[in-house]
Design a protein around this motif. Structure first.
Motif, short mmCIF file in Angstrom:
data_model
loop_
_atom_site.label_atom_id
_atom_site.label_comp_id
_atom_site.label_asym_id
_atom_site.label_seq_id
_atom_site.Cartn_x
_atom_site.Cartn_y
_atom_site.Cartn_z
N PRO A 219 30.69 39.37 33.72
CA PRO A 219 29.52 40.27 33.77
C PRO A 219 29.52 41.26 32.62
N GLY A 220 28.40 41.36 31.93
CA GLY A 220 28.29 42.27 30.81
C GLY A 220 28.89 41.74 29.52
N GLY A 221 29.43 40.52 29.56
CA GLY A 221 30.05 39.96 28.37
C GLY A 221 29.07 39.19 27.50
N ASP A 222 29.59 38.45 26.57
CA ASP A 222 28.77 37.67 25.65
C ASP A 222 28.03 36.59 26.44
N PRO A 223 26.70 36.58 26.40
CA PRO A 223 25.95 35.58 27.16
C PRO A 223 26.19 34.16 26.66
N LYS A 224 26.71 34.02 25.44
CA LYS A 224 26.99 32.69 24.90
C LYS A 224 28.40 32.21 25.26
N ALA A 225 29.18 33.05 25.94
CA ALA A 225 30.53 32.65 26.31
C ALA A 225 30.48 31.39 27.16
N PHE A 226 31.36 30.47 26.89
CA PHE A 226 31.31 29.14 27.49
C PHE A 226 32.40 28.90 28.53
N TRP A 227 33.57 29.46 28.31
CA TRP A 227 34.73 29.10 29.11
C TRP A 227 34.81 29.94 30.39
N SER A 228 35.31 29.33 31.46
CA SER A 228 35.38 30.00 32.76
C SER A 228 36.67 30.79 32.95
N ARG A 229 37.72 30.38 32.27
CA ARG A 229 39.04 30.97 32.49
C ARG A 229 39.93 30.66 31.30
N LEU A 230 40.78 31.60 30.91
CA LEU A 230 41.72 31.36 29.81
C LEU A 230 43.04 32.00 30.17
N ASP A 231 44.09 31.18 30.19
CA ASP A 231 45.43 31.66 30.52
C ASP A 231 46.39 31.32 29.39
N VAL A 232 47.34 32.21 29.13
CA VAL A 232 48.40 31.97 28.15
C VAL A 232 49.74 32.10 28.86
N VAL A 233 50.58 31.08 28.72
CA VAL A 233 51.92 31.11 29.32
C VAL A 233 52.96 31.16 28.21
N THR A 234 54.09 31.76 28.53
CA THR A 234 55.16 31.88 27.55
C THR A 234 55.76 30.52 27.21
N GLU A 235 55.92 29.68 28.23
CA GLU A 235 56.56 28.38 28.01
C GLU A 235 56.10 27.40 29.07
N THR A 236 55.94 26.15 28.67
CA THR A 236 55.66 25.08 29.63
C THR A 236 56.05 23.76 29.00
N GLY A 237 56.06 22.72 29.84
CA GLY A 237 56.35 21.40 29.30
C GLY A 237 55.18 20.83 28.54
N SER A 238 54.01 20.79 29.20
CA SER A 238 52.81 20.23 28.58
C SER A 238 51.59 20.92 29.16
#
Length: 277
Positions: A23-42
């Motif tokens: 809400p209130g963000g860029d109306p052209k924003a496309f993605w629903s969720r973005l997560d960054v993890v320190t480490e993972t396999g794949s």
């Protein structure tokens, strides 16, 4: 805790502000969720396992360190911490014919090439189907995997981009990194933002009623360095085909013309660019 000043962590807050719908963000924003993890396999495997979670469609997962990344034909590779962009993104494809899903890796390759050429200031091109090259050295690879076909076809797109790898850290001698190619930008936050925006834009074009396969094929051909080259294709069943790559057809297949033989359309297989001697 990170200590290498040349390899800072991603700015997660900035990425979410620029890319994720809120809400209130860029109306052209496309993605629903973005997560960054320190480490993972794949990251691809992680997203494939989350298929029933809320906000799954158009979600993004990025790893600062990936220990079991998977390339084509299940090849594995390990990334150096914060030296690469290793991300996976979920694309839902409402209304698409399942026979056209094979175009998604090629579309993703177009998006990555355009983002790097525009933002990083390097001249990249595609090796069929979706390796990204700088002067015949691989700087990025793409792996797409189908997450589901019902009720809406959904695909996970994995992108691995070498950013600040040194020559000693390269996985193979034929690889390279943006830093080794003196790219104008090696800020991974900027690169992630550019690639995800380009991928979203290509998705929108594909979903547009005006977008045709012929236009997508033409855009791919313009960026494909395989065309006109002498190539070797290693095909299923331990078969090999050597000839000139003459076209990418409407099914996304590379067409190879062996000497004194009829052209062959290849839909799957490893392609190597050969030098004429």
């Amino acid at each position: 805790m990170w200590t290498d000043l040349n390899r800072p962590p991603l700015d997660v807050s900035a990425l979410r502000r620029a890319l994720v719908r809120h809400p209130g963000g860029d109306p052209k924003a496309f993605w629903s969720r973005l997560d960054v993890v320190t480490e993972t396999g794949s990251t691809n495997a992680d997203l494939l396992a989350r298929a029933k979670e809320p906000d799954y469609a158009r979600s993004v997962l990025i790893a600062e360190y990936q220990t079991g990344g998977r390339g084509r034909h299940a090849r594995t590779w390990v990334s150096a911490p914060r030296a690469l962009v290793t991300l996976s993104a979920v694309l839902d494809m409402p209304g698409i014919d399942l026979t056209d899903l094979g175009w998604l890796p090629l579309l993703s390759g177009i998006a990555v090439v355009d983002a790097l050429n525009d933002v990083a200031g390097v001249e990249t091109e595609l090796k069929w189907p979706n390796d990204v090259l700088i002067e015949d050295r691989k700087v990025a690879g793409i792996l797409t995997e189908v997450a589901s076909t019902e009720p809406v076809p959904t695909v996970v797109v994995g992108i691995g981009l070498n950013v600040t790898l040194t020559r000693e850290e390269l996985p193979v001698p034929t690889a390279t990194s943006l830093a080794l190619e003196n790219a104008g930008v090696t800020d991974r936050t900027v690169l992630v933002r550019a690639m995800l925006r380009a991928l979203a834009e290509r998705w929108r074009q594909w979903q547009s009623a005006d977008w045709k396969v012929d236009e997508l094929a033409a855009a791919y051909r313009e960026r494909c360095g395989t065309l006109g080259r002498l190539v070797r294709a290693e095909l299923p069943g331990d078969r090999e085909l050597v000839g000139i790559a003459t076209d990418v057809d409407r099914q996304g297949r590379v067409v190879i013309k062996p000497k004194s033989e009829s052209p062959v359309a290849v839909s799957a297989g490893d392609v190597t660019h050969l030098r004429v001697v």
